[in-house]
Each structure stands twice: as structure tokens, then as C-alpha cells.
Design a protein around this motif. Structure first.
Motif, PDB file in Angstrom:
ATOM      1  N   ALA A  91      15.303   6.339   2.653  1.00  0.00           N
ATOM      2  CA  ALA A  91      16.398   6.722   1.767  1.00  0.00           C
ATOM      3  C   ALA A  91      16.420   8.211   1.425  1.00  0.00           C
ATOM      4  O   ALA A  91      17.480   8.784   1.215  1.00  0.00           O
ATOM      5  CB  ALA A  91      16.317   5.910   0.468  1.00  0.00           C
ATOM      6  N   ARG A  92      15.227   8.835   1.358  1.00  0.00           N
ATOM      7  CA  ARG A  92      15.165  10.251   0.950  1.00  0.00           C
ATOM      8  C   ARG A  92      13.829  10.862   1.340  1.00  0.00           C
ATOM      9  O   ARG A  92      12.889  10.155   1.648  1.00  0.00           O
ATOM     10  CB  ARG A  92      15.439  10.410  -0.533  1.00  0.00           C
ATOM     11  N   GLN A  93      13.784  12.190   1.274  1.00  0.00           N
ATOM     12  CA  GLN A  93      12.536  12.889   1.592  1.00  0.00           C
ATOM     13  C   GLN A  93      11.512  12.644   0.489  1.00  0.00           C
ATOM     14  O   GLN A  93      11.857  12.609  -0.695  1.00  0.00           O
ATOM     15  CB  GLN A  93      12.785  14.382   1.723  1.00  0.00           C
ATOM     16  N   ALA A  94      10.262  12.494   0.908  1.00  0.00           N
ATOM     17  CA  ALA A  94       9.183  12.280  -0.058  1.00  0.00           C
ATOM     18  C   ALA A  94       7.870  12.659   0.606  1.00  0.00           C
ATOM     19  O   ALA A  94       7.741  12.595   1.824  1.00  0.00           O
ATOM     20  CB  ALA A  94       9.149  10.826  -0.497  1.00  0.00           C
ATOM     21  N   ASN A  95       6.900  13.055  -0.223  1.00  0.00           N
ATOM     22  CA  ASN A  95       5.559  13.303   0.305  1.00  0.00           C
ATOM     23  C   ASN A  95       4.563  12.444  -0.457  1.00  0.00           C
ATOM     24  O   ASN A  95       4.845  11.931  -1.533  1.00  0.00           O
ATOM     25  CB  ASN A  95       5.195  14.796   0.254  1.00  0.00           C
ATOM     26  N   LYS A  96       3.379  12.290   0.122  1.00  0.00           N
ATOM     27  CA  LYS A  96       2.379  11.377  -0.420  1.00  0.00           C
ATOM     28  C   LYS A  96       1.888  11.802  -1.807  1.00  0.00           C
ATOM     29  O   LYS A  96       1.684  10.964  -2.679  1.00  0.00           O
ATOM     30  CB  LYS A  96       1.201  11.268   0.543  1.00  0.00           C
ATOM     31  N   PRO A 154       0.838  -1.196   0.000  1.00  0.00           N
ATOM     32  CA  PRO A 154       0.000   0.000   0.000  1.00  0.00           C
ATOM     33  C   PRO A 154       0.875   1.248   0.000  1.00  0.00           C
ATOM     34  O   PRO A 154       2.056   1.202   0.351  1.00  0.00           O
ATOM     35  CB  PRO A 154      -0.799  -0.119   1.301  1.00  0.00           C
ATOM     36  N   VAL A 155       0.295   2.371  -0.379  1.00  0.00           N
ATOM     37  CA  VAL A 155       1.047   3.620  -0.504  1.00  0.00           C
ATOM     38  C   VAL A 155       1.767   3.991   0.794  1.00  0.00           C
ATOM     39  O   VAL A 155       2.914   4.412   0.766  1.00  0.00           O
ATOM     40  CB  VAL A 155       0.123   4.767  -0.969  1.00  0.00           C
ATOM     41  N   GLY A 156       1.098   3.821   1.931  1.00  0.00           N
ATOM     42  CA  GLY A 156       1.725   4.181   3.209  1.00  0.00           C
ATOM     43  C   GLY A 156       3.017   3.415   3.462  1.00  0.00           C
ATOM     44  O   GLY A 156       3.998   3.982   3.957  1.00  0.00           O
ATOM     45  N   ASP A 157       3.027   2.127   3.121  1.00  0.00           N
ATOM     46  CA  ASP A 157       4.240   1.322   3.294  1.00  0.00           C
ATOM     47  C   ASP A 157       5.327   1.754   2.324  1.00  0.00           C
ATOM     48  O   ASP A 157       6.505   1.835   2.690  1.00  0.00           O
ATOM     49  CB  ASP A 157       3.937  -0.162   3.086  1.00  0.00           C
ATOM     50  N   ILE A 158       4.944   2.033   1.085  1.00  0.00           N
ATOM     51  CA  ILE A 158       5.935   2.494   0.098  1.00  0.00           C
ATOM     52  C   ILE A 158       6.543   3.803   0.571  1.00  0.00           C
ATOM     53  O   ILE A 158       7.769   3.976   0.551  1.00  0.00           O
ATOM     54  CB  ILE A 158       5.295   2.660  -1.304  1.00  0.00           C
ATOM     55  N   LEU A 159       5.706   4.722   1.020  1.00  0.00           N
ATOM     56  CA  LEU A 159       6.187   6.024   1.477  1.00  0.00           C
ATOM     57  C   LEU A 159       7.160   5.862   2.643  1.00  0.00           C
ATOM     58  O   LEU A 159       8.233   6.483   2.654  1.00  0.00           O
ATOM     59  CB  LEU A 159       5.013   6.917   1.874  1.00  0.00           C
ATOM     60  N   ALA A 160       6.831   5.033   3.615  1.00  0.00           N
ATOM     61  CA  ALA A 160       7.719   4.827   4.764  1.00  0.00           C
ATOM     62  C   ALA A 160       9.066   4.250   4.331  1.00  0.00           C
ATOM     63  O   ALA A 160      10.124   4.696   4.807  1.00  0.00           O
ATOM     64  CB  ALA A 160       7.053   3.902   5.781  1.00  0.00           C
TER      65      ALA A 160
END
Length: 161
Positions: free
Chosen positions: A50-55, A39-45
Motif C-alpha cells: 500500500a505504501r513505502q515503509a522501512n523496518k 512476524p515483522v517481515g510479513d507485516i512489512l511486505a
């Protein structure tokens, strides 16, 4: 015939015709490394390790990956999409096992018993571009947590002694 999995994220993006920005590379690495539908939440975490990212940016990247055929988006029945590498990039066609309790969706090995619809030939009323198979159940971890002795308790049913 299975296509060999590309050696790295940059090669995968190149084969899909996607410019390899640092964040796109990070997302592709996560999807290739995990070998399950996330799911997106797991990918984002995982990307944030490794780097900054937002949803919002992540959703745009995933939409691009889906549009270019690098990634497939899978429904789980819980309103949250799961994402994994498309068969041509995963190295094999595969189906998924979804746990109705914890929401984990695993990519399963190719099953010889599944019909290869694409091999049925031109007699079909359509050109097959994708086949999706999802097996719903309760994973071993959830089964161990919720039942004495690890026995499967079917959702909605009581067990009798």
C-alpha cells in the motif's frame, strides 16, 4: 463480555489514543485484515503493498501499538515476535496455534474450555492484565508436505510400519 471490533483502522487508532498517520493506518489495516499473528517481515511486505515503509519505522509503530494496548506481541519460540490485535480490538479474547515447522501463528476462536482468569475475582494474588495461551504443533499444510498420506510425523520420532 466481548467488545465489538471497530469498523475501521482510524477508529481503532482513535480508541487507542494514537494519531492516525498514513503509515500507522496501513499497519493497523494489515493487522485487522489478516486476523493472525504476523512476524515483522510479513507485516512489512503487506504494508509495502500500500505504501513505502522501512523496518525501523515499522518497529517503532508496533512498539507504540503495544504500549497503547492496540496490539499484543507474542513469542513463538523462534526469536521472532508475532503481532496481532489485542482482544479488546480483535473483538474477543483468543489463543494462538503455532506451527513449529513453517512458523505460521493463527489466532484461534475463543475456546469455552479455557479458564477466564479475569473472572476468578479478587481472590487472586494479582490483578490479571493478560493471559496468553499458545498451542504448538504442525499445521495441516506442513503435515501434507512432509508425510505420506498426510499422517503427522512427530518431530524427533521415526514412524514404524
Amino acid at each position: 463480555m466481548d467488545t465489538p471490533r471497530p469498523a475501521n483502522a482510524e477508529e481503532m487508532l482513535g480508541r487507542a489514543g494514537i494519531d492516525p498517520t498514513p503509515l500507522r493506518l496501513a499497519v493497523a489495516r494489515v493487522l485487522a485484515r489478516e486476523e493472525r499473528a504476523l512476524p515483522v517481515g510479513d507485516i512489512l511486505a503487506l504494508v509495502r503493498d500500500a505504501r513505502q515503509a522501512n523496518k525501523v519505522t515499522l518497529y517503532r509503530i508496533l512498539d507504540l501499538f503495544v504500549a497503547k494496548g492496540l496490539v499484543r506481541r507474542h513469542s513463538s519460540g523462534d526469536r521472532a515476535w508475532r503481532y496481532c490485535l489485542a482482544p479488546v480490538f480483535a473483538g474477543r479474547p483468543h489463543c494462538h496455534a503455532y506451527c513449529v515447522r513453517c512458523g505460521r501463528m493463527d489466532c484461534l476462536p475463543t475456546a469455552d474450555g479455557l479458564v477466564d482468569v479475569a473472572a476468578l475475582g479478587p481472590g487472586l494474588a494479582m490483578d490479571v492484565v493478560a493471559v496468553e495461551v499458545r498451542i504448538d504443533g504442525v499445521c495441516a499444510a506442513c503435515r501434507r508436505q512432509s508425510s505420506p498420506g498426510g499422517r503427522l510425523l512427530t518431530p524427533g520420532r521415526e514412524t514404524h510400519k
